[in-house]
Design an enzyme around this catalytic site. Sequence first.
Site, PDB file in Angstrom:
ATOM      1  N   GLU A  24      -1.653 -16.197 -10.208  1.00 40.52           N
ATOM      2  CA  GLU A  24      -0.720 -15.453 -11.046  1.00 40.52           C
ATOM      3  C   GLU A  24       0.717 -15.936 -10.831  1.00 40.52           C
ATOM      4  OE1 GLU A  24      -1.345 -11.221 -10.764  1.00 40.52           O
ATOM      5  OE2 GLU A  24      -3.451 -11.410 -11.320  1.00 40.52           O
ATOM      6  N   TYR A  26       0.846  -1.194   0.000  1.00 43.82           N
ATOM      7  CA  TYR A  26       0.000   0.000   0.000  1.00 43.82           C
ATOM      8  C   TYR A  26       0.883   1.247   0.000  1.00 43.82           C
ATOM      9  CZ  TYR A  26      -3.908  -3.107   0.900  1.00 43.82           C
ATOM     10  OH  TYR A  26      -4.850  -4.094   0.785  1.00 43.82           O
ATOM     11  N   CYS A  59      -6.629  -4.766  -7.738  1.00 44.08           N
ATOM     12  CA  CYS A  59      -6.372  -4.390  -6.343  1.00 44.08           C
ATOM     13  C   CYS A  59      -5.891  -5.583  -5.526  1.00 44.08           C
ATOM     14  CB  CYS A  59      -7.606  -3.748  -5.717  1.00 44.08           C
ATOM     15  SG  CYS A  59      -9.085  -4.759  -5.791  1.00 44.08           S
ATOM     16  N   HIS A  60      -6.101  -6.802  -6.024  1.00 50.30           N
ATOM     17  CA  HIS A  60      -5.617  -7.991  -5.309  1.00 50.30           C
ATOM     18  C   HIS A  60      -4.087  -8.048  -5.275  1.00 50.30           C
ATOM     19  CE1 HIS A  60      -5.824  -9.258  -9.553  1.00 50.30           C
ATOM     20  NE2 HIS A  60      -4.802 -10.063  -9.261  1.00 50.30           N
ATOM     21  N   ASN A 109     -12.735  -0.491  -4.998  1.00 50.95           N
ATOM     22  CA  ASN A 109     -12.488  -0.685  -6.421  1.00 50.95           C
ATOM     23  C   ASN A 109     -13.727  -1.311  -7.074  1.00 50.95           C
ATOM     24  OD1 ASN A 109     -11.551  -1.467  -8.958  1.00 50.95           O
ATOM     25  ND2 ASN A 109     -10.253  -3.094  -8.162  1.00 50.95           N
TER      26      ASN A 109
END
Length: 152
Positions: free
Chosen positions: A147, A89, A120-121, A112
């Site tokens: 991912e 963040y 945002c993840h 979001n």
Amino acid sequence: MYIGYLTTPIGLLEITGDEIGICRAEFVETMKSEAANPWVIQAKQELQEYFEHRRKEFSVPLHIVDGTAFQRKCWEALRHIPYGETWSYYDEACYIRQPKAVRAVGGANHHNPIVIIIPCHRVIAKNGSLCGYGGGVPRKQYLLEWEAEEEE
């Protein structure tokens, strides 16, 4: 407004769009009636490809109709986090040139309106923990692992 649904490994995704682009993509429990347009259809296709490890970037046009100027700045910053990578963040706050706004950045990310496409993840705590995600921390963990799996 136009609406479509995609069943994903982490739940039902509701995708809403208008004549300009996608306005919302959020996890829901139940479906309403579908009435898709080309942007909703494109978003469904791109998200399906993402969940098949065939897409790392999205090209569907977005039309964000909600949010303050600060929130929109945060959401735009999220689009610069590469697939398979994470920012803290604090990193995001520095990216928008407001390093003292870490908590506000977290609040903006929580709201979001377009999950996964606006990733945002990919934002985690500075200590590496997975704090907060509007769709729930288990979904955030799944997406990050998904991912990372592709990157190995």
